[in-house]
Motif scaffolding. Structure first.
Motif, PDB file in Angstrom:
ATOM      1  N   SER A   6     111.363   9.717  68.610  1.00 59.26           N
ATOM      2  CA  SER A   6     111.141   8.232  68.517  1.00 59.26           C
ATOM      3  C   SER A   6     110.484   7.951  67.039  1.00 59.26           C
ATOM      4  O   SER A   6     109.608   8.745  66.480  1.00 59.26           O
ATOM      5  CB  SER A   6     110.251   7.904  69.852  1.00 59.26           C
ATOM      6  OG  SER A   6     109.016   8.301  69.797  1.00 59.26           O
ATOM      7  N   TYR A   7     110.380   6.589  66.805  1.00 61.26           N
ATOM      8  CA  TYR A   7     109.577   6.362  65.610  1.00 61.26           C
ATOM      9  C   TYR A   7     108.168   6.379  65.746  1.00 61.26           C
ATOM     10  O   TYR A   7     107.510   6.971  64.922  1.00 61.26           O
ATOM     11  CB  TYR A   7     109.991   4.703  65.507  1.00 61.26           C
ATOM     12  CG  TYR A   7     109.031   4.390  64.389  1.00 61.26           C
ATOM     13  CD1 TYR A   7     109.513   4.373  62.768  1.00 61.26           C
ATOM     14  CD2 TYR A   7     107.946   3.681  64.480  1.00 61.26           C
ATOM     15  CE1 TYR A   7     108.902   3.783  61.752  1.00 61.26           C
ATOM     16  CE2 TYR A   7     107.487   3.040  63.472  1.00 61.26           C
ATOM     17  CZ  TYR A   7     107.603   3.227  62.298  1.00 61.26           C
ATOM     18  OH  TYR A   7     107.078   2.672  60.825  1.00 61.26           O
ATOM     19  N   LYS A   8     107.652   6.171  66.926  1.00 63.48           N
ATOM     20  CA  LYS A   8     106.182   6.583  67.009  1.00 63.48           C
ATOM     21  C   LYS A   8     105.679   7.814  66.997  1.00 63.48           C
ATOM     22  O   LYS A   8     104.780   8.437  66.422  1.00 63.48           O
ATOM     23  CB  LYS A   8     105.559   5.878  68.436  1.00 63.48           C
ATOM     24  CG  LYS A   8     105.504   4.446  68.425  1.00 63.48           C
ATOM     25  CD  LYS A   8     104.861   3.834  69.688  1.00 63.48           C
ATOM     26  CE  LYS A   8     104.812   2.459  69.389  1.00 63.48           C
ATOM     27  NZ  LYS A   8     104.382   1.651  70.581  1.00 63.48           N
ATOM     28  N   ALA A   9     106.849   8.887  67.628  1.00 59.06           N
ATOM     29  CA  ALA A   9     106.467  10.162  67.661  1.00 59.06           C
ATOM     30  C   ALA A   9     106.659  10.870  66.028  1.00 59.06           C
ATOM     31  O   ALA A   9     105.934  11.772  65.632  1.00 59.06           O
ATOM     32  CB  ALA A   9     107.663  11.026  68.325  1.00 59.06           C
ATOM     33  N   ARG A  10     107.679  10.451  65.575  1.00 59.37           N
ATOM     34  CA  ARG A  10     107.565  10.582  63.991  1.00 59.37           C
ATOM     35  C   ARG A  10     106.509  10.545  63.186  1.00 59.37           C
ATOM     36  O   ARG A  10     105.702  11.066  62.198  1.00 59.37           O
ATOM     37  CB  ARG A  10     108.855  10.100  63.320  1.00 59.37           C
ATOM     38  CG  ARG A  10     110.105  10.771  63.916  1.00 59.37           C
ATOM     39  CD  ARG A  10     111.381  10.487  63.248  1.00 59.37           C
ATOM     40  NE  ARG A  10     111.724   9.040  62.999  1.00 59.37           N
ATOM     41  CZ  ARG A  10     111.972   7.961  62.214  1.00 59.37           C
ATOM     42  NH1 ARG A  10     112.054   8.572  61.017  1.00 59.37           N
ATOM     43  NH2 ARG A  10     112.295   7.026  62.366  1.00 59.37           N
ATOM     44  N   ARG A  11     105.818   9.080  63.289  1.00 57.96           N
ATOM     45  CA  ARG A  11     104.759   8.769  62.866  1.00 57.96           C
ATOM     46  C   ARG A  11     103.407   9.584  63.072  1.00 57.96           C
ATOM     47  O   ARG A  11     102.917   9.857  62.351  1.00 57.96           O
ATOM     48  CB  ARG A  11     104.447   7.260  63.231  1.00 57.96           C
ATOM     49  CG  ARG A  11     105.101   6.196  62.496  1.00 57.96           C
ATOM     50  CD  ARG A  11     104.590   4.867  62.535  1.00 57.96           C
ATOM     51  NE  ARG A  11     103.187   4.512  62.028  1.00 57.96           N
ATOM     52  CZ  ARG A  11     102.479   3.496  62.404  1.00 57.96           C
ATOM     53  NH1 ARG A  11     103.052   2.525  62.881  1.00 57.96           N
ATOM     54  NH2 ARG A  11     101.342   3.524  61.859  1.00 57.96           N
ATOM     55  N   ARG A  12     103.583   9.834  64.475  1.00 56.99           N
ATOM     56  CA  ARG A  12     102.258  10.749  64.723  1.00 56.99           C
ATOM     57  C   ARG A  12     102.399  12.192  64.152  1.00 56.99           C
ATOM     58  O   ARG A  12     101.600  12.802  63.502  1.00 56.99           O
ATOM     59  CB  ARG A  12     102.195  11.127  66.477  1.00 56.99           C
ATOM     60  CG  ARG A  12     101.805   9.812  66.836  1.00 56.99           C
ATOM     61  CD  ARG A  12     101.413   9.984  68.358  1.00 56.99           C
ATOM     62  NE  ARG A  12     101.110   8.666  69.058  1.00 56.99           N
ATOM     63  CZ  ARG A  12     101.958   7.830  69.965  1.00 56.99           C
ATOM     64  NH1 ARG A  12     102.935   8.563  70.436  1.00 56.99           N
ATOM     65  NH2 ARG A  12     101.618   6.814  70.412  1.00 56.99           N
ATOM     66  N   ALA A  69     108.881  -1.004  59.259  1.00 52.62           N
ATOM     67  CA  ALA A  69     108.533  -1.571  60.395  1.00 52.62           C
ATOM     68  C   ALA A  69     109.437  -0.861  61.525  1.00 52.62           C
ATOM     69  O   ALA A  69     110.459  -0.235  61.338  1.00 52.62           O
ATOM     70  CB  ALA A  69     109.122  -2.764  60.621  1.00 52.62           C
ATOM     71  N   ASP A  70     108.711  -0.612  62.805  1.00 50.90           N
ATOM     72  CA  ASP A  70     109.452  -0.006  63.991  1.00 50.90           C
ATOM     73  C   ASP A  70     110.607  -0.655  64.539  1.00 50.90           C
ATOM     74  O   ASP A  70     110.602  -1.738  64.703  1.00 50.90           O
ATOM     75  CB  ASP A  70     108.383   0.112  65.073  1.00 50.90           C
ATOM     76  CG  ASP A  70     108.709   0.876  66.205  1.00 50.90           C
ATOM     77  OD1 ASP A  70     109.691   1.394  66.416  1.00 50.90           O
ATOM     78  OD2 ASP A  70     107.873   0.886  67.195  1.00 50.90           O
ATOM     79  N   PRO A  71     111.567   0.292  64.274  1.00 50.40           N
ATOM     80  CA  PRO A  71     112.744  -0.478  64.697  1.00 50.40           C
ATOM     81  C   PRO A  71     112.895  -0.661  66.293  1.00 50.40           C
ATOM     82  O   PRO A  71     113.767  -1.319  66.809  1.00 50.40           O
ATOM     83  CB  PRO A  71     113.843   0.625  64.176  1.00 50.40           C
ATOM     84  CG  PRO A  71     113.238   1.976  64.366  1.00 50.40           C
ATOM     85  CD  PRO A  71     111.754   1.450  63.631  1.00 50.40           C
ATOM     86  N   ASP A  72     112.264  -0.168  67.027  1.00 47.47           N
ATOM     87  CA  ASP A  72     112.359  -0.021  68.319  1.00 47.47           C
ATOM     88  C   ASP A  72     111.477  -1.119  69.044  1.00 47.47           C
ATOM     89  O   ASP A  72     111.571  -1.442  70.296  1.00 47.47           O
ATOM     90  CB  ASP A  72     112.038   1.363  69.238  1.00 47.47           C
ATOM     91  CG  ASP A  72     112.563   2.628  68.610  1.00 47.47           C
ATOM     92  OD1 ASP A  72     113.865   2.254  68.398  1.00 47.47           O
ATOM     93  OD2 ASP A  72     112.013   3.642  68.700  1.00 47.47           O
ATOM     94  N   GLU A  73     110.398  -1.676  68.149  1.00 50.27           N
ATOM     95  CA  GLU A  73     109.793  -2.745  68.533  1.00 50.27           C
ATOM     96  C   GLU A  73     110.619  -4.179  68.693  1.00 50.27           C
ATOM     97  O   GLU A  73     111.345  -4.388  67.851  1.00 50.27           O
ATOM     98  CB  GLU A  73     108.543  -2.936  67.460  1.00 50.27           C
ATOM     99  CG  GLU A  73     107.526  -4.048  67.937  1.00 50.27           C
ATOM    100  CD  GLU A  73     106.279  -4.058  66.933  1.00 50.27           C
ATOM    101  OE1 GLU A  73     106.365  -5.087  66.117  1.00 50.27           O
ATOM    102  OE2 GLU A  73     105.539  -2.954  66.961  1.00 50.27           O
ATOM    103  N   ASP A  74     110.394  -4.824  69.687  1.00 54.59           N
ATOM    104  CA  ASP A  74     110.963  -6.170  69.988  1.00 54.59           C
ATOM    105  C   ASP A  74     110.053  -7.117  69.077  1.00 54.59           C
ATOM    106  O   ASP A  74     108.826  -7.534  69.100  1.00 54.59           O
ATOM    107  CB  ASP A  74     110.839  -6.484  71.473  1.00 54.59           C
ATOM    108  CG  ASP A  74     111.609  -5.635  72.365  1.00 54.59           C
ATOM    109  OD1 ASP A  74     112.749  -5.119  71.728  1.00 54.59           O
ATOM    110  OD2 ASP A  74     111.501  -5.533  73.418  1.00 54.59           O
ATOM    111  N   THR A  75     110.667  -7.881  68.110  1.00 54.42           N
ATOM    112  CA  THR A  75     110.293  -8.992  67.576  1.00 54.42           C
ATOM    113  C   THR A  75     110.557 -10.168  67.761  1.00 54.42           C
ATOM    114  O   THR A  75     111.651 -10.658  68.175  1.00 54.42           O
ATOM    115  CB  THR A  75     110.643  -8.849  65.942  1.00 54.42           C
ATOM    116  OG1 THR A  75     112.078  -8.768  65.918  1.00 54.42           O
ATOM    117  CG2 THR A  75     110.117  -7.214  65.418  1.00 54.42           C
TER     118      THR A  75
END
Length: 77
Positions: A6-12, A69-75
């Motif tokens: 996921s995006y967050k896992a790749r950031r970490r 920006a996080d593509p999984d985040e709801d904007t």
């Protein structure tokens, strides 16, 4: 996502690589180059530049798109 992270896992993971992996790689490169007789300045510079670029190739998929920006985040619209 094709790579399974996921995006967050790749950031970490990218943060861990930059804070722990890169300094370790730099120290290892300096130690290994130091084991040999000191080459001419331009050759030594070329070795360090080559090693500086080489470290990033295995982690290319981790760093790809991290600055966006996080593509999984709801904007909200």
């Amino acid at each position: 996502m094709a790579d399974g992270l996921s995006y967050k896992a790749r950031r970490r993971l990218s943060l861990v690589i930059l804070l722990l992996g890169l300094p370790t790689y730099i120290i290892a490169a300096v130690v290994v180059v130091g084991l040999f007789d000191r080459p001419p300045l331009l050759l030594e510079l070329a070795i360090y530049v080559g090693l500086g670029v080489l470290w990033a190739f295995p982690f290319k998929f981790v760093f790809k798109g991290i600055g966006k920006a996080d593509p999984d985040e709801d904007t909200p619209e």
